[in-house]
Design a protein around this motif. Structure first.
Motif, PDB file in Angstrom:
ATOM      1  N   ASP A  31       7.100  11.692   6.505  1.00 54.36           N
ATOM      2  CA  ASP A  31       6.263  10.588   5.236  1.00 54.36           C
ATOM      3  C   ASP A  31       6.652  10.375   4.259  1.00 54.36           C
ATOM      4  O   ASP A  31       5.927   9.147   3.708  1.00 54.36           O
ATOM      5  CB  ASP A  31       5.004  11.224   5.886  1.00 54.36           C
ATOM      6  CG  ASP A  31       4.324  10.798   7.157  1.00 54.36           C
ATOM      7  OD1 ASP A  31       4.845  10.243   8.507  1.00 54.36           O
ATOM      8  OD2 ASP A  31       3.780  11.861   7.712  1.00 54.36           O
ATOM      9  N   SER A  32       6.706  11.424   3.369  1.00 54.85           N
ATOM     10  CA  SER A  32       6.960  11.245   2.048  1.00 54.85           C
ATOM     11  C   SER A  32       8.436  10.583   1.792  1.00 54.85           C
ATOM     12  O   SER A  32       8.514   9.356   0.449  1.00 54.85           O
ATOM     13  CB  SER A  32       7.634  12.761   1.184  1.00 54.85           C
ATOM     14  OG  SER A  32       8.171  13.208   1.845  1.00 54.85           O
ATOM     15  N   SER A  33       9.421  10.776   2.751  1.00 49.54           N
ATOM     16  CA  SER A  33      10.725   9.901   2.327  1.00 49.54           C
ATOM     17  C   SER A  33      10.862   8.582   2.682  1.00 49.54           C
ATOM     18  O   SER A  33      11.075   7.800   2.184  1.00 49.54           O
ATOM     19  CB  SER A  33      11.872  10.249   3.519  1.00 49.54           C
ATOM     20  OG  SER A  33      12.279  12.114   3.603  1.00 49.54           O
ATOM     21  N   VAL A  34       9.622   7.906   3.855  1.00 51.45           N
ATOM     22  CA  VAL A  34       8.554   6.965   4.431  1.00 51.45           C
ATOM     23  C   VAL A  34       8.129   6.232   3.084  1.00 51.45           C
ATOM     24  O   VAL A  34       8.711   4.675   2.463  1.00 51.45           O
ATOM     25  CB  VAL A  34       8.691   6.353   5.551  1.00 51.45           C
ATOM     26  CG1 VAL A  34       8.556   5.117   5.625  1.00 51.45           C
ATOM     27  CG2 VAL A  34       9.558   7.256   6.222  1.00 51.45           C
ATOM     28  N   ARG A  35       7.965   7.008   2.525  1.00 50.51           N
ATOM     29  CA  ARG A  35       7.045   6.554   0.811  1.00 50.51           C
ATOM     30  C   ARG A  35       7.808   5.955   0.120  1.00 50.51           C
ATOM     31  O   ARG A  35       7.916   4.915  -0.381  1.00 50.51           O
ATOM     32  CB  ARG A  35       6.045   7.892   0.743  1.00 50.51           C
ATOM     33  CG  ARG A  35       4.986   6.808  -0.529  1.00 50.51           C
ATOM     34  CD  ARG A  35       3.734   7.618  -0.694  1.00 50.51           C
ATOM     35  NE  ARG A  35       3.055   7.246  -2.013  1.00 50.51           N
ATOM     36  CZ  ARG A  35       1.832   6.448  -2.059  1.00 50.51           C
ATOM     37  NH1 ARG A  35       1.671   6.146  -0.880  1.00 50.51           N
ATOM     38  NH2 ARG A  35       1.634   5.879  -2.848  1.00 50.51           N
ATOM     39  N   GLY A  36       8.901   7.180  -0.504  1.00 54.09           N
ATOM     40  CA  GLY A  36      10.038   6.452  -1.232  1.00 54.09           C
ATOM     41  C   GLY A  36      10.569   5.283  -0.673  1.00 54.09           C
ATOM     42  O   GLY A  36      10.560   4.931  -2.560  1.00 54.09           O
ATOM     43  N   LEU A  37      11.265   5.330   0.093  1.00 52.01           N
ATOM     44  CA  LEU A  37      11.365   3.992   0.189  1.00 52.01           C
ATOM     45  C   LEU A  37      11.235   2.948   0.586  1.00 52.01           C
ATOM     46  O   LEU A  37      11.362   1.784  -0.339  1.00 52.01           O
ATOM     47  CB  LEU A  37      12.288   4.294   1.984  1.00 52.01           C
ATOM     48  CG  LEU A  37      13.127   2.811   2.611  1.00 52.01           C
ATOM     49  CD1 LEU A  37      14.157   2.927   1.768  1.00 52.01           C
ATOM     50  CD2 LEU A  37      13.447   3.242   4.311  1.00 52.01           C
ATOM     51  N   ARG A  38       9.657   2.835   0.819  1.00 57.34           N
ATOM     52  CA  ARG A  38       8.192   1.893   0.685  1.00 57.34           C
ATOM     53  C   ARG A  38       8.538   1.237  -0.973  1.00 57.34           C
ATOM     54  O   ARG A  38       9.028   0.551  -1.037  1.00 57.34           O
ATOM     55  CB  ARG A  38       7.518   1.970   1.417  1.00 57.34           C
ATOM     56  CG  ARG A  38       7.166   2.531   2.966  1.00 57.34           C
ATOM     57  CD  ARG A  38       5.909   2.728   2.893  1.00 57.34           C
ATOM     58  NE  ARG A  38       5.822   2.647   4.757  1.00 57.34           N
ATOM     59  CZ  ARG A  38       4.932   3.266   5.176  1.00 57.34           C
ATOM     60  NH1 ARG A  38       4.179   3.812   4.420  1.00 57.34           N
ATOM     61  NH2 ARG A  38       4.627   2.898   6.940  1.00 57.34           N
ATOM     62  N   GLU A  39       8.519   2.280  -1.342  1.00 56.95           N
ATOM     63  CA  GLU A  39       7.990   2.133  -3.298  1.00 56.95           C
ATOM     64  C   GLU A  39       9.647   1.191  -3.614  1.00 56.95           C
ATOM     65  O   GLU A  39       9.589   0.752  -4.261  1.00 56.95           O
ATOM     66  CB  GLU A  39       7.568   3.543  -3.855  1.00 56.95           C
ATOM     67  CG  GLU A  39       6.000   3.912  -3.695  1.00 56.95           C
ATOM     68  CD  GLU A  39       6.053   5.451  -4.297  1.00 56.95           C
ATOM     69  OE1 GLU A  39       6.983   5.920  -4.425  1.00 56.95           O
ATOM     70  OE2 GLU A  39       4.051   5.737  -3.836  1.00 56.95           O
ATOM     71  N   CYS A  40      10.644   2.297  -2.804  1.00 55.50           N
ATOM     72  CA  CYS A  40      12.091   1.444  -4.501  1.00 55.50           C
ATOM     73  C   CYS A  40      12.201   0.116  -3.594  1.00 55.50           C
ATOM     74  O   CYS A  40      12.315  -0.535  -4.509  1.00 55.50           O
ATOM     75  CB  CYS A  40      13.131   2.104  -3.170  1.00 55.50           C
ATOM     76  SG  CYS A  40      14.561   1.640  -3.683  1.00 55.50           S
ATOM     77  N   ARG A  41      11.590  -0.073  -2.295  1.00 53.26           N
ATOM     78  CA  ARG A  41      12.339  -1.268  -1.303  1.00 53.26           C
ATOM     79  C   ARG A  41      11.107  -2.313  -1.660  1.00 53.26           C
ATOM     80  O   ARG A  41      11.097  -3.001  -2.993  1.00 53.26           O
ATOM     81  CB  ARG A  41      12.346  -2.058  -0.424  1.00 53.26           C
ATOM     82  CG  ARG A  41      13.256  -1.064   0.727  1.00 53.26           C
ATOM     83  CD  ARG A  41      14.165  -1.292  -0.236  1.00 53.26           C
ATOM     84  NE  ARG A  41      14.605  -2.670  -0.357  1.00 53.26           N
ATOM     85  CZ  ARG A  41      15.854  -3.038  -0.691  1.00 53.26           C
ATOM     86  NH1 ARG A  41      16.882  -2.128  -1.656  1.00 53.26           N
ATOM     87  NH2 ARG A  41      15.869  -4.098  -0.684  1.00 53.26           N
ATOM     88  N   LEU A  42       9.880  -1.759  -2.437  1.00 48.33           N
ATOM     89  CA  LEU A  42       8.494  -2.708  -3.025  1.00 48.33           C
ATOM     90  C   LEU A  42       9.081  -3.417  -4.567  1.00 48.33           C
ATOM     91  O   LEU A  42       8.850  -4.584  -4.927  1.00 48.33           O
ATOM     92  CB  LEU A  42       7.695  -1.549  -3.508  1.00 48.33           C
ATOM     93  CG  LEU A  42       6.748  -2.071  -3.893  1.00 48.33           C
ATOM     94  CD1 LEU A  42       5.692  -3.543  -3.327  1.00 48.33           C
ATOM     95  CD2 LEU A  42       4.968  -1.578  -4.247  1.00 48.33           C
ATOM     96  N   ILE A  43       9.504  -2.108  -5.521  1.00 45.68           N
ATOM     97  CA  ILE A  43      10.575  -2.704  -7.294  1.00 45.68           C
ATOM     98  C   ILE A  43      11.801  -3.312  -6.621  1.00 45.68           C
ATOM     99  O   ILE A  43      11.442  -4.374  -7.661  1.00 45.68           O
ATOM    100  CB  ILE A  43      10.499  -0.694  -7.683  1.00 45.68           C
ATOM    101  CG1 ILE A  43       9.804  -0.206  -7.755  1.00 45.68           C
ATOM    102  CG2 ILE A  43      11.190  -1.961  -8.878  1.00 45.68           C
ATOM    103  CD1 ILE A  43       9.950   0.885  -7.738  1.00 45.68           C
ATOM    104  N   ALA A  44      12.234  -3.184  -5.634  1.00 48.71           N
ATOM    105  CA  ALA A  44      13.857  -3.972  -5.630  1.00 48.71           C
ATOM    106  C   ALA A  44      13.192  -5.088  -5.567  1.00 48.71           C
ATOM    107  O   ALA A  44      13.583  -6.712  -6.398  1.00 48.71           O
ATOM    108  CB  ALA A  44      14.173  -2.938  -4.999  1.00 48.71           C
ATOM    109  N   ALA A  45      12.490  -5.587  -4.864  1.00 49.84           N
ATOM    110  CA  ALA A  45      11.881  -6.985  -4.343  1.00 49.84           C
ATOM    111  C   ALA A  45      11.102  -7.510  -5.569  1.00 49.84           C
ATOM    112  O   ALA A  45      11.481  -8.987  -5.950  1.00 49.84           O
ATOM    113  CB  ALA A  45      11.344  -7.197  -2.902  1.00 49.84           C
ATOM    114  N   ALA A  46      10.557  -6.498  -6.255  1.00 51.59           N
ATOM    115  CA  ALA A  46       9.733  -7.521  -7.306  1.00 51.59           C
ATOM    116  C   ALA A  46      10.727  -7.950  -8.572  1.00 51.59           C
ATOM    117  O   ALA A  46      11.019  -8.743  -9.489  1.00 51.59           O
ATOM    118  CB  ALA A  46       8.853  -6.332  -7.806  1.00 51.59           C
TER     119      ALA A  46
END
Length: 398
Positions: A31-46
């Motif tokens: 879950d922490s790995s997936v959360r990190g991926l989500r946050e990474c893609r969130l920042i990248a998209a922004a």
């Protein structure tokens, strides 16, 4: 009936059996790995959509979606997720309290260098830490880049990390190809273009404290009133040479690196008006680096643990000259298998890397490298461990 009951009992026993290995550890890791991926893609998209530049002025999610050509239903959730990470400030509309909140927005806008904007209204800032899993209730809210984003993600900021972020996202794409790389072997990159691209990233990083800290430490251990000629070996962006040149008006500094890199350094030299800093294009593994230097400085140099360069460095120094090198010791790298894997996912065509991060096949452990300096007339007089895990070593030519 008896057999049926026995079967039911047997099934129930299997169903109620718990695994011997605690499941919490597994689920937390995933879950922490997936959360990190989500946050990474969130920042990248922004970053890719231009959200931070658009929100230099306060806008509602609806107006922002229209401005960027995005889905108006998803945009409120997107803004809330960025707000929860501290990248956006949020103000609630409709809080008319003697104009105090309007003044607060005005103050933040002035700090970010902006004035009036569409979507602007009186409001009050809400606290960060919104649970992204909760229902988004941001009707009427307006968003503005936070101090964090304004400092590190806006193009006009002197501390902008836009090139660093772009490089990190390229690294993410490398990891996306991990299965293919594991089968085919490390990806081959050309040294010139690679360092030419990454030098901007390194310069941005240095501006955020590394440069200032390093110059301070070196200045405290080297008498720059006596330094007339300095070499920044593998100097990349040249910011260290530029900063050192300012310590003595009679100091001439040189940045030695690959031709594509020194062209980037030249841009920084012109940007900071460093008339006493020049470039020397070349490959320090194969070319001469010059002579008569009072100081040779090397920071995270790829050849910083290669013994074959030591005689060349010693020869280039004047008697009493100082060699300053900064590297990450092996004991710090061995504790991070992920970083070691990351380092080995790519390589240069004519250079083989070592097993741990920031090392090459012909490198030796940093401690061993330091011991080898003395055999080439370089006497170590100070070793300092820095807060980032790196180590700075000072040695003078006897």
């Amino acid at each position: 009936m008896e057999n049926k009951a026995q079967n039911q009992t047997g099934t129930s026993i299997d169903l109620m059996q718990k695994p011997e290995v605690d499941a919490d550890r597994f689920f937390k890791l995933v879950d922490s790995s997936v959360r990190g991926l989500r946050e990474c893609r969130l920042i990248a998209a922004a970053f890719e959509l231009g959200v931070f530049e658009a929100l230099k002025v306060p806008l509602s999610a609806r107006v922002l979606a229209d401005k960027l050509g995005c889905d108006p239903v998803l945009m409120p959730h997107f803004c809330e997720a960025l707000h929860s990470l501290g990248f956006l400030d949020r103000f609630e509309e409709g809080a008319h309290e003697d104009g105090a909140h309007e003044e607060e927005i005005n103050a933040q806008m002035q700090e970010k260098g902006e004035g009036e904007s569409e979507g602007r209204s009186e409001g009050k800032p809400s606290d960060h830490g919104v649970n992204p899993d909760h229902e988004v209730k941001n009707h009427g809210a307006v968003y503005l880049v936070s101090e964090l984003s304004a400092t590190y993600l806006l193009e006009g900021s002197p501390f902008s990390q836009r090139h660093y972020l772009a490089e990190r996202l390229r690294n993410v794409e490398l990891w996306v190809r991990l299965p293919q790389i594991l089968k085919r072997g490390p990806e081959i990159v050309e040294k010139g273009p690679f360092f030419g691209e990454v030098v901007q990233c390194m310069a941005e990083n240095a501006r955020c404290g590394l440069l200032q800290e390093t110059v301070k430490v070196v200045r405290e251990n080297v008498d720059f009133t006596k330094v007339k000629k300095l070499l920044d070996l593998g100097g990349g962006h040249g910011l260290y040479a530029i900063a050192f040149a300012k310590l003595n008006e009679n100091l001439q500094a040189f940045v030695f690196d690959l031709p594509p890199v020194t062209q980037k350094a030249k841009d920084f030299i012109e940007k900071y008006g460093a008339s006493r800093v020049d470039i020397i294009p070349g490959d320090f593994f194969n070319d001469e680096i010059g002579s008569g230097y009072d100081v040779i400085f090397s920071s995270f140099n790829p050849g910083g643990k290669v013994p074959s360069l030591i005689p060349k460095i010693s020869k280039a120094l004047t008697p009493g000259g100082v060699f300053v090198t900064r590297q990450i010791p092996e004991e710090k790298m061995k504790s991070s298998p992920l970083l070691s894997l990351d380092w080995n996912l790519w390589t240069f065509e004519d250079v083989k890397k070592g097993g741990t991060g920031y090392s090459f096949e012909n490198s030796v452990p940093f401690s061993e490298y330091i011991e080898m300096l003395e055999s080439h007339g370089l006497e170590v007089f100070r070793v300092l461990d820095m807060k980032d895990g790196s180590r700075i070593v000072f040695a003078w030519k006897v």
